[in-house]
Write a protein that holds these residues in place. Structure first.
Motif, PDB file in Angstrom:
ATOM      1  N   LEU A   6       7.849  17.208   7.746  1.00 60.10           N
ATOM      2  CA  LEU A   6       8.264  16.909   9.123  1.00 60.10           C
ATOM      3  C   LEU A   6       6.737  16.870   9.795  1.00 60.10           C
ATOM      4  CD1 LEU A   6      10.134  16.028  11.353  1.00 60.10           C
ATOM      5  CD2 LEU A   6      10.467  18.424  11.771  1.00 60.10           C
ATOM      6  N   ARG A   7       5.922  17.658   9.541  1.00 61.09           N
ATOM      7  CA  ARG A   7       4.531  17.694  10.016  1.00 61.09           C
ATOM      8  C   ARG A   7       3.791  16.314   9.810  1.00 61.09           C
ATOM      9  NH1 ARG A   7      -0.266  21.327   7.641  1.00 61.09           N
ATOM     10  NH2 ARG A   7      -1.905  19.973   8.792  1.00 61.09           N
ATOM     11  N   VAL A   8       3.682  16.048   8.687  1.00 64.71           N
ATOM     12  CA  VAL A   8       3.161  14.647   8.285  1.00 64.71           C
ATOM     13  C   VAL A   8       3.929  13.577   9.035  1.00 64.71           C
ATOM     14  CG1 VAL A   8       2.911  13.218   6.346  1.00 64.71           C
ATOM     15  CG2 VAL A   8       2.694  15.633   6.072  1.00 64.71           C
ATOM     16  N   LYS A   9       5.066  13.448   9.266  1.00 67.43           N
ATOM     17  CA  LYS A   9       5.560  12.278  10.013  1.00 67.43           C
ATOM     18  C   LYS A   9       5.282  12.503  11.387  1.00 67.43           C
ATOM     19  CE  LYS A   9       9.793  12.309   6.894  1.00 67.43           C
ATOM     20  NZ  LYS A   9      11.181  12.457   6.909  1.00 67.43           N
ATOM     21  N   ASN A  10       5.246  13.661  12.025  1.00 67.92           N
ATOM     22  CA  ASN A  10       4.946  13.604  13.473  1.00 67.92           C
ATOM     23  C   ASN A  10       3.215  13.310  13.526  1.00 67.92           C
ATOM     24  OD1 ASN A  10       7.203  14.653  14.155  1.00 67.92           O
ATOM     25  ND2 ASN A  10       6.639  16.681  14.055  1.00 67.92           N
ATOM     26  N   GLU A  11       2.614  13.679  12.492  1.00 70.17           N
ATOM     27  CA  GLU A  11       1.053  13.400  12.760  1.00 70.17           C
ATOM     28  C   GLU A  11       0.993  11.837  12.407  1.00 70.17           C
ATOM     29  OE1 GLU A  11      -0.985  15.719   9.916  1.00 70.17           O
ATOM     30  OE2 GLU A  11      -0.874  17.514  11.093  1.00 70.17           O
ATOM     31  N   LEU A  12       1.702  11.199  11.631  1.00 66.69           N
ATOM     32  CA  LEU A  12       1.635   9.609  11.429  1.00 66.69           C
ATOM     33  C   LEU A  12       1.934   8.980  12.591  1.00 66.69           C
ATOM     34  CD1 LEU A  12       2.705   9.522   7.537  1.00 66.69           C
ATOM     35  CD2 LEU A  12       0.344   9.060   8.657  1.00 66.69           C
ATOM     36  N   LEU A  13       2.896   9.494  13.521  1.00 67.17           N
ATOM     37  CA  LEU A  13       3.412   8.770  14.490  1.00 67.17           C
ATOM     38  C   LEU A  13       2.142   8.547  15.638  1.00 67.17           C
ATOM     39  CD1 LEU A  13       6.858  10.675  15.535  1.00 67.17           C
ATOM     40  CD2 LEU A  13       6.484   8.371  15.065  1.00 67.17           C
ATOM     41  N   VAL A  43       0.910  -0.932   0.223  1.00 65.19           N
ATOM     42  CA  VAL A  43       0.032   0.165  -0.065  1.00 65.19           C
ATOM     43  C   VAL A  43       0.944   1.154   0.095  1.00 65.19           C
ATOM     44  CG1 VAL A  43      -1.725   1.395   1.390  1.00 65.19           C
ATOM     45  CG2 VAL A  43      -1.983  -0.932   1.084  1.00 65.19           C
ATOM     46  N   VAL A  44       0.821   2.016  -0.868  1.00 63.98           N
ATOM     47  CA  VAL A  44       1.425   3.271  -1.002  1.00 63.98           C
ATOM     48  C   VAL A  44       0.438   4.508  -0.495  1.00 63.98           C
ATOM     49  CG1 VAL A  44       2.414   5.218  -2.504  1.00 63.98           C
ATOM     50  CG2 VAL A  44       2.892   2.748  -2.838  1.00 63.98           C
ATOM     51  N   LEU A  45       0.788   4.840   0.705  1.00 63.71           N
ATOM     52  CA  LEU A  45      -0.161   5.906   1.267  1.00 63.71           C
ATOM     53  C   LEU A  45       0.321   7.500   0.908  1.00 63.71           C
ATOM     54  CD1 LEU A  45      -2.637   6.482   3.074  1.00 63.71           C
ATOM     55  CD2 LEU A  45      -1.128   6.711   5.056  1.00 63.71           C
ATOM     56  N   VAL A  46      -0.548   8.006   0.000  1.00 65.18           N
ATOM     57  CA  VAL A  46      -0.166   9.462  -0.471  1.00 65.18           C
ATOM     58  C   VAL A  46      -0.840  10.311   0.743  1.00 65.18           C
ATOM     59  CG1 VAL A  46      -0.389  10.962  -2.303  1.00 65.18           C
ATOM     60  CG2 VAL A  46      -0.026   8.581  -2.728  1.00 65.18           C
ATOM     61  N   VAL A  47      -0.061  11.074   1.017  1.00 63.90           N
ATOM     62  CA  VAL A  47      -0.125  12.428   2.077  1.00 63.90           C
ATOM     63  C   VAL A  47       0.107  13.841   1.644  1.00 63.90           C
ATOM     64  CG1 VAL A  47      -0.420  13.141   4.418  1.00 63.90           C
ATOM     65  CG2 VAL A  47      -0.099  10.635   3.911  1.00 63.90           C
ATOM     66  N   ALA A  48      -0.597  14.442   1.378  1.00 65.89           N
ATOM     67  CA  ALA A  48      -0.007  15.914   0.795  1.00 65.89           C
ATOM     68  C   ALA A  48       0.704  16.603   1.955  1.00 65.89           C
ATOM     69  CB  ALA A  48      -1.181  16.657   0.612  1.00 65.89           C
ATOM     70  N   ALA A  49       1.822  17.047   1.632  1.00 67.96           N
ATOM     71  CA  ALA A  49       2.925  17.847   2.473  1.00 67.96           C
ATOM     72  C   ALA A  49       2.143  19.039   2.968  1.00 67.96           C
ATOM     73  CB  ALA A  49       4.186  18.058   1.759  1.00 67.96           C
ATOM     74  N   ASP A  50       1.264  19.815   2.256  1.00 68.26           N
ATOM     75  CA  ASP A  50       0.687  20.886   2.740  1.00 68.26           C
ATOM     76  C   ASP A  50      -0.660  20.649   3.324  1.00 68.26           C
ATOM     77  OD1 ASP A  50      -0.648  20.130   0.693  1.00 68.26           O
ATOM     78  OD2 ASP A  50      -1.227  22.365  -0.244  1.00 68.26           O
ATOM     79  N   ASP A  51      -1.142  19.487   3.748  1.00 65.73           N
ATOM     80  CA  ASP A  51      -2.437  19.236   4.086  1.00 65.73           C
ATOM     81  C   ASP A  51      -2.591  18.376   5.344  1.00 65.73           C
ATOM     82  OD1 ASP A  51      -4.961  19.459   4.456  1.00 65.73           O
ATOM     83  OD2 ASP A  51      -5.578  18.335   2.976  1.00 65.73           O
ATOM     84  N   GLY A  52      -1.457  17.440   5.298  1.00 67.12           N
ATOM     85  CA  GLY A  52      -1.277  16.523   6.427  1.00 67.12           C
ATOM     86  C   GLY A  52      -2.128  15.337   6.581  1.00 67.12           C
ATOM     87  N   VAL A  53      -2.463  14.822   7.819  1.00 60.76           N
ATOM     88  CA  VAL A  53      -3.314  13.681   7.851  1.00 60.76           C
ATOM     89  C   VAL A  53      -4.628  13.978   7.745  1.00 60.76           C
ATOM     90  CG1 VAL A  53      -3.530  11.647   9.410  1.00 60.76           C
ATOM     91  CG2 VAL A  53      -1.238  12.362   9.094  1.00 60.76           C
ATOM     92  N   LYS A  54      -5.482  13.428   7.202  1.00 59.34           N
ATOM     93  CA  LYS A  54      -7.119  13.506   7.152  1.00 59.34           C
ATOM     94  C   LYS A  54      -7.768  12.265   7.349  1.00 59.34           C
ATOM     95  CE  LYS A  54      -6.649  17.956   6.144  1.00 59.34           C
ATOM     96  NZ  LYS A  54      -7.224  18.960   7.005  1.00 59.34           N
ATOM     97  N   PRO A  55      -9.282  12.233   7.575  1.00 56.86           N
ATOM     98  CA  PRO A  55      -9.707  11.152   7.996  1.00 56.86           C
ATOM     99  C   PRO A  55      -9.456  10.133   7.199  1.00 56.86           C
ATOM    100  CG  PRO A  55     -11.156  12.886   8.217  1.00 56.86           C
ATOM    101  CD  PRO A  55      -9.772  13.643   7.693  1.00 56.86           C
TER     102      PRO A  55
END
Length: 860
Positions: A479-486, A436-448
């Motif tokens: 970096l924000r994306v990585k922290n939210e995925l933690l 699974v390749v999970l695409v996350v926008a760097a300017d939007d972050g983690v969403k529902p």
């Protein structure tokens, strides 16, 4: 020939031209000038004599005009007469011969017509007398034959009476003790039947008994060898008058032939055979008609037996296993428990019988993520195509399946929708995939939907690769994306975890190769293998109903090789593969493991997510599909009973629950499932969303009739109604709504269900143009020559391209021309040239639909 024969008729009879016949008559001394002149018999004879002399067929010279002195005509008639009756009946051929001689009178003694008529009558009278004499002779022969038969019959009766008297005397003497014990020739068997002695068993021809029995009547053995008297056997107990009456009534009729193997009773009926006991397989439930068919009985007899047992059931009603077993045993048959998994076990054995060496296969990668995070754009860059521009509203609403050739090898990609309503599609994609390749926008972050995709991947135990997209934008913060995925327990490798993170840009292509390297590395680590030969099996990714091709299923092969001509079973559908197409629309001969293809030839549209299996023959595929369909139908019937109980419970509560009936028609099966689940989830205690019908393909007349009867609203998702359906909708005032974006459907239904009155956005079709021809231009590309068939087409309004009542493109007009001038609008029955912006695949026969979105205030 008649005496009124003309020369023309005579020429036709002798097959000679009229001119030649006139010449021959002139040579014979009979000149004629008109072909319609009558030729007499004397002239015909004279012409015949002339022709015979001309051809040298006369032995002695004859005077001119000589003719035969007499002519003899012979006639014969053959007739068949049937003499006798029964076994003595015979057929006699009677031939009646008749001769008529006509004598030519001497010269000077020409007969008058009256004399000729008298001569003919005399000859006929002589022939009649001869016929009467012959008939009298035949009748006399028949009488003599009947007297002979009667004499033989009388002798047989006398012989039988003597034989019976001797037997009775011998029996009386034996009872009195006057017959010696060693005199076997005088022993008489005990009485049988009507008091007649019973014949002993025959041992050989020399020791044959003198009489035998047929039924309860004595039959003369010595007479039966005579064909003429065989039919009198068995009638010796009757009086002479009764025997004569029966003999006369049966004379002339052939006796019915009896099969030599039939055992006979005394009354002539065949002995009853033993009843046939069948093994009847009964499942959990069975209809009375099916049960009767398995027992080879009439349905009415089974219904009667059920009524005797106190069960009131009709022939089409289902009964449970215990009731069916009781009535089956009552009717004398054996009950066998039908295991619902018998055919499934046979299918499983069929699949497990495929053996082969496992070889490396391409990885199946699913692209998942939130809406508008760049999933399709990333896949678009890899495939070098423009898929995202063709999606309605810029969001993916189907599962797209593709396989691409990369420097790292072949990779199969599955593109899933990101909207919340397509949760089932994402779950299905996660189960089908290897990575699974999970695409996350760097300017939007983690969403529902990002969190939901992580949950689906963990539930399927599939490794994750995080693609941080849109790093080229100014507000990007990886970096924000990585922290939210933690927070979701997704730990990057640089933080000591096992999840690969790749920062890329789908727009510019930055670090896309690094993502492919990460996928190849993960695939090597997984050591993906599959059997590449033998019968194939896999999963249905998506399915739809095409107007020209029928049911179309997009499948992903997991094992074996799927080839053209294979028989396969797919859920409750089965069929033979008629054609295979890849994602580009090109026809292929086969597909191996991890390769998605479109399959044509199924009996119906399968459900997305169904497994498919290639089997050896069509019989097994049909049996499995029918058993699965029957099981599904039984479960629906059981659910129907529960629903009825729920309805009764609701009626008992006083105020009933409101219901909003809906009919959903969409272009693919996945959209139908997503809409059904999303809309049903909107139900509350006050109102219930009831989807009474759904399907794939255009809106048909039956859908419109169902909506009219149930007062339901029809939702058309990327499909349109045909002409007959539109007529029914307009006549009955059915509420029909077209949509192309799923959250528009959900929002409108949610507003109605929640009772919130607000502004409703509707799409109103203002005009339709039919493409007549397509012209290629170096400046504008493909220009469609159209005729506006309805409404008005405006250049500033959005348009859709329809093919077979299905939306294939949505966009806007690039140009609208009348002759060489740009115009703002074109009205009905007017020709125009239309250029569709960023779309060059318009074909003759397509329809270009011009619409506008309007706001309508809700009213009570």
């Amino acid at each position: 020939m008649s005496q009124q024969t003309t020369i023309r008729k005579l020429a036709a009879l002798v097959n000679t031209p009229v001119e030649k016949l006139l010449e021959q008559l002139a040579e014979a001394g009979m000149p004629f000038s008109d072909p319609d002149q009558v030729v007499s018999s004397t002239e015909k004879v004279k012409l015949l004599g002339f022709l015979r002399r001309t051809h040298g067929k006369v032995d002695k010279p004859a005077a001119e005009g000589d003719a035969p002195k007499k002519i003899t005509l012979s006639r014969s008639r053959k007739q068949e007469l049937t003499v006798g009756g029964g076994k003595t009946r015979s057929t006699v051929d009677v031939v009646v011969r008749k001769k008529v001689t006509v004598v030519r009178p001497e010269a000077g003694q020409e007969q008058s017509p009256g004399d000729e008529r008298a001569e003919i009558l005399r000859k006929l009278e002589e022939s009649k007398q001869r016929n009467l004499a012959e008939q009298k002779a035949l009748a006399e022969a028949d009488r003599l034959r009947a007297e002979e038969a009667e004499r033989v019959k009388r002798e047989a009766e006398e012989a039988e009476q003597r034989r019976i008297a001797e037997a009775a005397a011998a029996q009386a003497a034996a009872e009195a003790g006057t017959v010696p014990a060693d005199d076997d020739s005088r022993k008489v068997p005990p009485a049988h039947g009507h008091g007649h002695p019973k014949a002993p068993a025959r041992t050989d021809d020399r020791a044959a008994p003198r009489h035998k029995t047929r039924g309860s009547h004595v039959m003369a053995t010595g007479v039966e060898d005579d064909d003429r008297t065989k039919r009198f056997a068995g009638q010796m107990h009757l009086s002479a008058a009764e025997r004569a009456r029966r003999t006369n009534s049966t004379r002339g009729r052939a006796k019915p032939r009896r099969h030599p193997d039939q055992s006979r009773t005394g009354t002539g009926f065949t002995k009853p055979t033993a009843p046939i006991v069948r093994d009847v397989a009964i499942g959990e439930t069975i209809t009375v008609a099916d049960l009767a068919q398995k027992m080879a009985m009439k349905g009415g007899e089974v219904v009667k037996a059920l009524f005797k047992m106190g069960v009131m059931a009709t022939i089409n009603q289902s009964i449970d296993h215990d009731t069916a077993a009781l009535v089956t045993e009552e009717l004398g048959h054996n009950v066998v428990r039908a295991d619902a998994s018998d055919v499934e076990n046979e299918l499983l054995a069929h699949v497990e019988s495929v053996e082969g060496d496992a070889v490396a296969r391409p990885p199946v990668v699913t692209i998942m993520g939130h809406v508008d995070h760049g999933k399709t754009s990333l896949l678009d860059y890899i495939r070098r195509t423009k898929v995202a521009t063709g999606e309605a509203g810029g969001i993916t609403q189907h599962i797209g399946a593709y396989h691409v050739e990369t420097d790292k090898g072949v990779i199969s990609f599955l593109d899933t929708p990101g909207h919340a309503a397509f949760s089932s599609m994402r779950a299905r994609g996660a189960k089908l995939t290897d990575i699974v390749v999970l695409v996350v926008a760097a300017d939007d972050g983690v969403k529902p939907q990002t969190i939901e995709a992580i949950q689906h991947a963990k539930a399927a135990s599939v490794p994750l690769i995080i693609a941080v997209n849109k790093i080229d934008k100014s507000g990007a913060d990886p970096l924000r994306v990585k922290n939210e995925l933690l927070e979701q327990e997704v730990v990057a490798e640089e933080f000591g975890g096992d999840v690969q993170f790749v920062e890329l840009s789908a727009k510019t292509g930055q670090n896309v190769d690094s993502l492919l390297d990460a996928i190849s590395l993960q695939a090597e680590f997984l050591e993906l293998k599959a059997v590449a030969e033998g019968r194939a099996n896999g999963v249905v990714i998506e399915s739809s109903l095409d107007k020209g091709r029928g049911p179309v299923a997009t499948v992903l092969v997991q094992q074996g090789e799927l080839k053209k001509g294979d028989y396969l079973v797919c859920g409750v559908q089965y069929g033979r593969v008629r054609a295979l197409f890849d994602e580009t629309g090109s026809q292929v001969e086969g597909a191996g493991p991890s390769i998605p293809v479109q399959v044509l030839g199924l009996s119906g549209v399968p459900d997305a997510g169904d497994d498919f299996v290639v089997v050896e023959d069509e019989r097994l595929a049909k049996d499995v599909a029918e058993q699965r369909d029957a099981k599904r139908r039984e479960s629906r019937l059981a659910q129907g009973g529960n629903r009825m109980e729920d309805i009764m419970a609701q009626l008992g509560q006083g105020e009933g629950q409101l219901s909003l009936p809906l009919i959903i028609k969409a272009d693919v099966q996945g959209s139908v499932q997503a809409l059904r689940e999303a809309l049903t989830a909107l139900s509350t205690d006050a109102i219930r969303i009831n989807v009474i019908g759904s399907g794939v393909g255009g809106i048909t007349e039956s859908d419109a009739q169902l909506a009219s009867t149930s007062k339901a609203t029809i939702i058309g998702f990327n499909v349109r109604a045909d002409a007959t359906a539109r007529k029914v909708i307009e006549t009955n005032g059915v509420d029909l709504r077209y949509f192309s974006i799923i959250y528009d459907v959900i929002d409108q239904v949610k507003q109605v269900a929640s009772g919130i009155l607000g502004v409703e956005i509707r799409e109103e079709i203002i005009g339709t143009a039919e493409v007549r021809d397509v012209f290629r231009s170096s400046k504008f590309g493909a220009v469609a020559g159209c005729m506006v068939v309805e409404g008005v087409v405006k250049r500033t309004k959005p348009i859709r391209v329809l093919r077979d009542n299905t939306v294939i493109f949505e966009g806007e007009l690039e140009s609208l021309r009348r002759f060489k001038e740009n115009v703002d609008e074109v009205r009905e029955n007017t020709e125009c040239g239309i250029g569709v912006k960023q779309y060059n695949d318009v074909k003759p026969g397509d329809q270009i639909e011009c619409f506008e979105r309007i706001e309508v205030q809700r009213t009570l």
